[in-house]
Design a protein around this motif. Structure first.
Motif, PDB file in Angstrom:
ATOM      1  N   SER A 142       0.833  -1.195   0.000  1.00 31.32           N
ATOM      2  CA  SER A 142       0.000   0.000   0.000  1.00 31.32           C
ATOM      3  C   SER A 142       0.873   1.251   0.000  1.00 31.32           C
ATOM      4  N   LYS A 143       0.394   2.279  -0.712  1.00 36.10           N
ATOM      5  CA  LYS A 143       1.053   3.577  -0.668  1.00 36.10           C
ATOM      6  C   LYS A 143       0.649   4.304   0.604  1.00 36.10           C
ATOM      7  N   MET A 148      -5.372  -0.053   0.846  1.00 35.98           N
ATOM      8  CA  MET A 148      -4.909  -1.381   0.453  1.00 35.98           C
ATOM      9  C   MET A 148      -4.012  -1.271  -0.774  1.00 35.98           C
ATOM     10  N   PRO A 149      -3.278  -2.345  -1.096  1.00 38.15           N
ATOM     11  CA  PRO A 149      -2.396  -2.299  -2.269  1.00 38.15           C
ATOM     12  C   PRO A 149      -3.137  -1.865  -3.531  1.00 38.15           C
ATOM     13  N   ASP A 178      -2.308   0.566 -11.413  1.00 38.62           N
ATOM     14  CA  ASP A 178      -1.888   0.278 -10.042  1.00 38.62           C
ATOM     15  C   ASP A 178      -2.992  -0.452  -9.275  1.00 38.62           C
ATOM     16  N   HIS A 179      -4.211   0.028  -9.455  1.00 36.71           N
ATOM     17  CA  HIS A 179      -5.365  -0.552  -8.770  1.00 36.71           C
ATOM     18  C   HIS A 179      -5.527  -2.019  -9.143  1.00 36.71           C
ATOM     19  N   HIS A 180      -5.418  -2.323 -10.424  1.00 34.14           N
ATOM     20  CA  HIS A 180      -5.541  -3.701 -10.886  1.00 34.14           C
ATOM     21  C   HIS A 180      -4.402  -4.574 -10.361  1.00 34.14           C
ATOM     22  N   THR A 185      -3.189  -9.174  -6.904  1.00 35.35           N
ATOM     23  CA  THR A 185      -2.503  -9.757  -5.746  1.00 35.35           C
ATOM     24  C   THR A 185      -3.507 -10.350  -4.766  1.00 35.35           C
ATOM     25  N   MET A 186      -4.561  -9.609  -4.490  1.00 35.22           N
ATOM     26  CA  MET A 186      -5.587 -10.077  -3.562  1.00 35.22           C
ATOM     27  C   MET A 186      -6.361 -11.262  -4.134  1.00 35.22           C
ATOM     28  N   ALA A 187      -6.706 -11.200  -5.415  1.00 37.56           N
ATOM     29  CA  ALA A 187      -7.482 -12.274  -6.033  1.00 37.56           C
ATOM     30  C   ALA A 187      -6.684 -13.571  -6.092  1.00 37.56           C
TER      31      ALA A 187
END
Length: 229
Positions: A142-143, A148-149, A178-180, A185-187
């Motif tokens: 995360s920035k 979240m990341p 960046d969002h994707h 990563t989460m998926a």
């Protein structure tokens, strides 16, 4: 913030050449209609049985954590996509934004629906990302100022809301890339850790779909003389 109606292209023919004409259906109506349809499917395939709820995930499970966190993550992508539609007239960017907003709003509805069906809270006292196990899934950190990341900060959202034209397009494409990355990563973590088959399948579909969109966004950035950050 108020939003203007965005119409999607319809196609008629004039001689041998297709001619596009605007459709009166706004984004929100289309998204809600698809969400209702998906909600019905969700109820049929993912609800615990009426007589036995022992298989429902616990509040601390990866299934619940992913559903909670990805619902928040998706909401920001929808928000950014609504912002960009008012900052540019570029049809390709607006079409991409429409697709992202509709897809992620639908998926968010499914995730929240699962939490309701499982009887679980939509927030966790442990904070975001606590469900992810192992260091292998935390490479995209995360920035400062983001939840979240991959998520944009409030300052970046403000910048997007003020940009116009090509500058807005580039910033949107960079922020969504960046969002994707964070979403993938989460998926991937859910695809490995979640127990509910339907949720693992949704997570795998998110991974594939967002990777495809990242490739498209890289091409669109190159066309505008820029690149992912």
């Amino acid at each position: 913030m108020s939003y203007t109606t965005v119409t999607e292209p319809d196609v008629t023919t004039s001689g041998d050449a297709p001619v596009r004409k605007p459709s009166p259906v706004p984004w929100a109506v289309a998204a809600v209609a698809a969400l209702v349809a998906l909600g019905l499917v969700l109820w049929l395939v993912a609800a615990p049985g009426d007589e036995d709820t022992s298989d429902a995930p616990t509040a601390g499970s990866a299934d619940a954590g992913f559903a909670r966190d990805m619902a928040v993550h998706h909401q920001q992508a929808v928000e950014m996509s609504f912002i960009i539609r008012d900052r540019t007239d570029d049809e390709d960017v607006r079409r991409l934004a429409y697709d992202i907003a509709q897809t992620q709003a639908n998926q968010r509805g499914m995730l929240i629906g699962w939490l309701d069906l499982w009887g679980l809270p939509k927030t966790s006292a442990d904070g975001y990302m606590a469900w992810m196990k192992g260091d292998g899934h935390m490479g995209h950190q995360s920035k400062g100022g983001s939840l979240m990341p991959g998520m944009a900060t409030d300052a970046e959202l403000g910048q997007l809301g003020k940009a116009q034209g090509k500058d807005a397009e580039i910033l949107y494409l960079q922020l969504l890339t960046d969002h994707h990355m964070g979403g993938v990563t989460m998926a991937r973590a859910c695809a490995e850790q979640c127990e509910v088959p339907q949720e693992r399948q949704l997570a795998q579909g998110m991974t594939e779909g967002q990777q495809s969109e990242m490739r498209l966004m890289a091409d669109m950035l190159e066309e505008r003389g820029s690149a992912p950050r």
